[in-house]
Design a protein around this motif. Sequence first.
Motif, PDB file in Angstrom:
ATOM      1  N   CYS A 176     -35.183 -20.600  16.314  1.00 48.24           N
ATOM      2  CA  CYS A 176     -35.759 -19.282  16.572  1.00 48.24           C
ATOM      3  C   CYS A 176     -35.112 -18.764  17.849  1.00 48.24           C
ATOM      4  CB  CYS A 176     -37.284 -19.315  16.637  1.00 48.24           C
ATOM      5  SG  CYS A 176     -38.010 -20.269  17.980  1.00 48.24           S
ATOM      6  N   GLY A 177     -35.611 -17.718  18.420  1.00 46.22           N
ATOM      7  CA  GLY A 177     -34.980 -17.141  19.603  1.00 46.22           C
ATOM      8  C   GLY A 177     -34.859 -18.115  20.755  1.00 46.22           C
ATOM      9  N   THR A 178     -35.980 -18.733  21.120  1.00 48.20           N
ATOM     10  CA  THR A 178     -35.976 -19.689  22.231  1.00 48.20           C
ATOM     11  C   THR A 178     -36.126 -21.131  21.769  1.00 48.20           C
ATOM     12  OG1 THR A 178     -38.370 -19.569  22.482  1.00 48.20           O
ATOM     13  CG2 THR A 178     -37.030 -18.015  23.811  1.00 48.20           C
ATOM     14  N   GLY A 179     -36.619 -21.336  20.578  1.00 46.58           N
ATOM     15  CA  GLY A 179     -36.945 -22.665  20.084  1.00 46.58           C
ATOM     16  C   GLY A 179     -38.381 -23.064  20.381  1.00 46.58           C
ATOM     17  N   LEU A 180     -39.024 -22.356  21.276  1.00 47.01           N
ATOM     18  CA  LEU A 180     -40.391 -22.705  21.681  1.00 47.01           C
ATOM     19  C   LEU A 180     -41.386 -22.597  20.536  1.00 47.01           C
ATOM     20  CD1 LEU A 180     -40.371 -20.955  25.149  1.00 47.01           C
ATOM     21  CD2 LEU A 180     -40.484 -23.415  24.735  1.00 47.01           C
ATOM     22  N   GLY A 181     -41.385 -21.463  19.865  1.00 50.23           N
ATOM     23  CA  GLY A 181     -42.339 -21.255  18.778  1.00 50.23           C
ATOM     24  C   GLY A 181     -42.169 -22.264  17.656  1.00 50.23           C
ATOM     25  N   MET A 182     -40.930 -22.481  17.253  1.00 57.95           N
ATOM     26  CA  MET A 182     -40.670 -23.437  16.174  1.00 57.95           C
ATOM     27  C   MET A 182     -41.093 -24.843  16.567  1.00 57.95           C
ATOM     28  SD  MET A 182     -39.472 -22.101  13.385  1.00 57.95           S
ATOM     29  CE  MET A 182     -38.302 -20.971  12.629  1.00 57.95           C
ATOM     30  N   SER A 183     -40.850 -25.242  17.807  1.00 64.63           N
ATOM     31  CA  SER A 183     -41.237 -26.599  18.209  1.00 64.63           C
ATOM     32  C   SER A 183     -42.760 -26.731  18.235  1.00 64.63           C
ATOM     33  CB  SER A 183     -40.625 -26.983  19.558  1.00 64.63           C
ATOM     34  OG  SER A 183     -41.092 -26.169  20.597  1.00 64.63           O
ATOM     35  N   MET A 184     -43.457 -25.678  18.634  1.00 66.94           N
ATOM     36  CA  MET A 184     -44.921 -25.721  18.634  1.00 66.94           C
ATOM     37  C   MET A 184     -45.468 -25.862  17.220  1.00 66.94           C
ATOM     38  SD  MET A 184     -45.883 -22.886  21.468  1.00 66.94           S
ATOM     39  CE  MET A 184     -45.273 -23.007  23.130  1.00 66.94           C
ATOM     40  N   VAL A 185     -44.886 -25.131  16.289  1.00 65.82           N
ATOM     41  CA  VAL A 185     -45.331 -25.204  14.895  1.00 65.82           C
ATOM     42  C   VAL A 185     -45.057 -26.586  14.317  1.00 65.82           C
ATOM     43  CG1 VAL A 185     -44.895 -24.354  12.550  1.00 65.82           C
ATOM     44  CG2 VAL A 185     -45.071 -22.739  14.445  1.00 65.82           C
ATOM     45  N   ALA A 186     -43.829 -27.045  14.431  1.00 70.15           N
ATOM     46  CA  ALA A 186     -43.448 -28.315  13.800  1.00 70.15           C
ATOM     47  C   ALA A 186     -44.242 -29.488  14.348  1.00 70.15           C
ATOM     48  CB  ALA A 186     -41.952 -28.550  13.971  1.00 70.15           C
ATOM     49  N   ASN A 187     -44.487 -29.490  15.646  1.00 70.06           N
ATOM     50  CA  ASN A 187     -45.181 -30.617  16.253  1.00 70.06           C
ATOM     51  C   ASN A 187     -46.687 -30.632  15.972  1.00 70.06           C
ATOM     52  OD1 ASN A 187     -43.212 -32.327  17.435  1.00 70.06           O
ATOM     53  ND2 ASN A 187     -42.780 -30.702  18.895  1.00 70.06           N
ATOM     54  N   ARG A 188     -47.190 -29.659  15.265  1.00 62.87           N
ATOM     55  CA  ARG A 188     -48.591 -29.685  14.825  1.00 62.87           C
ATOM     56  C   ARG A 188     -48.788 -30.670  13.678  1.00 62.87           C
ATOM     57  NH1 ARG A 188     -52.227 -25.125  16.176  1.00 62.87           N
ATOM     58  NH2 ARG A 188     -51.369 -24.426  18.144  1.00 62.87           N
ATOM     59  N   PHE A 189     -47.694 -31.090  13.048  1.00 58.71           N
ATOM     60  CA  PHE A 189     -47.769 -31.963  11.885  1.00 58.71           C
ATOM     61  C   PHE A 189     -47.624 -33.418  12.297  1.00 58.71           C
ATOM     62  CE2 PHE A 189     -46.748 -27.878  10.211  1.00 58.71           C
ATOM     63  CZ  PHE A 189     -47.337 -27.826   8.960  1.00 58.71           C
ATOM     64  N   ARG A 190     -48.616 -34.220  11.955  1.00 54.66           N
ATOM     65  CA  ARG A 190     -48.567 -35.647  12.262  1.00 54.66           C
ATOM     66  C   ARG A 190     -47.379 -36.259  11.526  1.00 54.66           C
ATOM     67  NH1 ARG A 190     -51.289 -40.660  10.851  1.00 54.66           N
ATOM     68  NH2 ARG A 190     -51.516 -41.805  12.794  1.00 54.66           N
ATOM     69  N   GLY A 191     -46.550 -36.967  12.265  1.00 56.74           N
ATOM     70  CA  GLY A 191     -45.359 -37.581  11.683  1.00 56.74           C
ATOM     71  C   GLY A 191     -44.092 -36.805  11.964  1.00 56.74           C
ATOM     72  N   ILE A 192     -44.252 -35.596  12.455  1.00 51.44           N
ATOM     73  CA  ILE A 192     -43.084 -34.812  12.867  1.00 51.44           C
ATOM     74  C   ILE A 192     -42.884 -35.022  14.359  1.00 51.44           C
ATOM     75  CG2 ILE A 192     -42.167 -32.487  13.230  1.00 51.44           C
ATOM     76  CD1 ILE A 192     -41.956 -33.417  10.338  1.00 51.44           C
ATOM     77  N   ARG A 193     -41.655 -35.313  14.711  1.00 50.44           N
ATOM     78  CA  ARG A 193     -41.263 -35.447  16.112  1.00 50.44           C
ATOM     79  C   ARG A 193     -40.130 -34.452  16.336  1.00 50.44           C
ATOM     80  NH1 ARG A 193     -42.163 -39.930  13.736  1.00 50.44           N
ATOM     81  NH2 ARG A 193     -39.959 -40.331  13.348  1.00 50.44           N
ATOM     82  N   ALA A 194     -40.533 -33.220  16.624  1.00 49.77           N
ATOM     83  CA  ALA A 194     -39.570 -32.133  16.809  1.00 49.77           C
ATOM     84  C   ALA A 194     -39.161 -32.063  18.272  1.00 49.77           C
ATOM     85  CB  ALA A 194     -40.175 -30.801  16.367  1.00 49.77           C
ATOM     86  N   ALA A 195     -37.866 -32.060  18.505  1.00 47.41           N
ATOM     87  CA  ALA A 195     -37.327 -32.043  19.864  1.00 47.41           C
ATOM     88  C   ALA A 195     -36.597 -30.728  20.121  1.00 47.41           C
ATOM     89  CB  ALA A 195     -36.374 -33.215  20.064  1.00 47.41           C
ATOM     90  N   LEU A 196     -37.109 -29.972  21.074  1.00 52.41           N
ATOM     91  CA  LEU A 196     -36.433 -28.752  21.523  1.00 52.41           C
ATOM     92  C   LEU A 196     -35.385 -29.178  22.543  1.00 52.41           C
ATOM     93  CD1 LEU A 196     -36.027 -25.710  21.872  1.00 52.41           C
ATOM     94  CD2 LEU A 196     -37.995 -25.720  23.430  1.00 52.41           C
ATOM     95  N   CYS A 197     -34.131 -28.983  22.199  1.00 51.25           N
ATOM     96  CA  CYS A 197     -33.036 -29.443  23.052  1.00 51.25           C
ATOM     97  C   CYS A 197     -32.116 -28.272  23.407  1.00 51.25           C
ATOM     98  CB  CYS A 197     -32.229 -30.523  22.340  1.00 51.25           C
ATOM     99  SG  CYS A 197     -33.185 -32.004  21.950  1.00 51.25           S
ATOM    100  N   HIS A 198     -31.527 -28.381  24.611  1.00 53.29           N
ATOM    101  CA  HIS A 198     -30.616 -27.344  25.092  1.00 53.29           C
ATOM    102  C   HIS A 198     -29.249 -27.887  25.484  1.00 53.29           C
ATOM    103  CE1 HIS A 198     -34.613 -25.413  25.942  1.00 53.29           C
ATOM    104  NE2 HIS A 198     -34.010 -24.507  25.212  1.00 53.29           N
ATOM    105  N   GLU A 199     -29.100 -29.209  25.410  1.00 58.57           N
ATOM    106  CA  GLU A 199     -27.820 -29.817  25.760  1.00 58.57           C
ATOM    107  C   GLU A 199     -27.705 -31.171  25.069  1.00 58.57           C
ATOM    108  OE1 GLU A 199     -28.638 -32.556  27.749  1.00 58.57           O
ATOM    109  OE2 GLU A 199     -30.635 -31.738  27.976  1.00 58.57           O
ATOM    110  N   LEU A 200     -26.547 -31.803  25.228  1.00 63.91           N
ATOM    111  CA  LEU A 200     -26.222 -32.996  24.455  1.00 63.91           C
ATOM    112  C   LEU A 200     -27.032 -34.237  24.839  1.00 63.91           C
ATOM    113  CD1 LEU A 200     -22.364 -32.520  24.306  1.00 63.91           C
ATOM    114  CD2 LEU A 200     -24.020 -32.087  22.484  1.00 63.91           C
ATOM    115  N   PHE A 201     -27.299 -34.432  26.127  1.00 65.80           N
ATOM    116  CA  PHE A 201     -27.996 -35.649  26.548  1.00 65.80           C
ATOM    117  C   PHE A 201     -29.392 -35.735  25.948  1.00 65.80           C
ATOM    118  CE2 PHE A 201     -30.704 -38.071  29.504  1.00 65.80           C
ATOM    119  CZ  PHE A 201     -30.091 -39.302  29.399  1.00 65.80           C
ATOM    120  N   THR A 202     -30.177 -34.659  26.048  1.00 65.84           N
ATOM    121  CA  THR A 202     -31.533 -34.724  25.498  1.00 65.84           C
ATOM    122  C   THR A 202     -31.501 -34.821  23.977  1.00 65.84           C
ATOM    123  OG1 THR A 202     -31.726 -32.319  25.647  1.00 65.84           O
ATOM    124  CG2 THR A 202     -32.728 -33.605  27.418  1.00 65.84           C
TER     125      THR A 202
END
Length: 146
Positions: free
Chosen positions: A65-91
């Motif tokens: 999405c634009g910032t990734g914030l909204g999508m990460s909030m939605v995805a992480n509401r689901f048990r078993g989903i481990r959504a990682a909002l990342c902005h660079e290679l190390f994370t």
Amino acid sequence: MKIAIGSDHAGFELKEKIKAFLEDFGHNVLDLGCYSKESVDYPEFGVKVAQAVLNKEAERGILICGTGLGMSMVANRFRGIRAALCHELFTTKMARLHNDANVLVLGGRVIGEALALEMVKVFIDTPFGGGRHERRIKLIDELTKE
């Protein structure tokens, strides 16, 4: 690998580039929308990708999405989903290696195309490290049952 991908209008162009990139490397991409730059509501697409991963229709997911914030909030509401909002290679690498992230979340208005494609490659190619990290993943599931 089968990968579910979804975006809102702000992430549409990057989604299309990532989709082509993945297909060029022989991955099977399940495109769950959106399908244009016309304004849409991001939660609908975050839910679709999270459910595809949980239902084993895809091994991993990518959300944009634009910032990734909204999508990460939605995805992480689901048990078993481990959504990682990342902005660079190390994370991105550590999200897979230590956290067994099964969904990568990107901000289409935050990172450029070249970096995003490198991040996708790292996300796909990095295995989960297991060991003490597996214990912690199980602890997350146990502590968040409700």
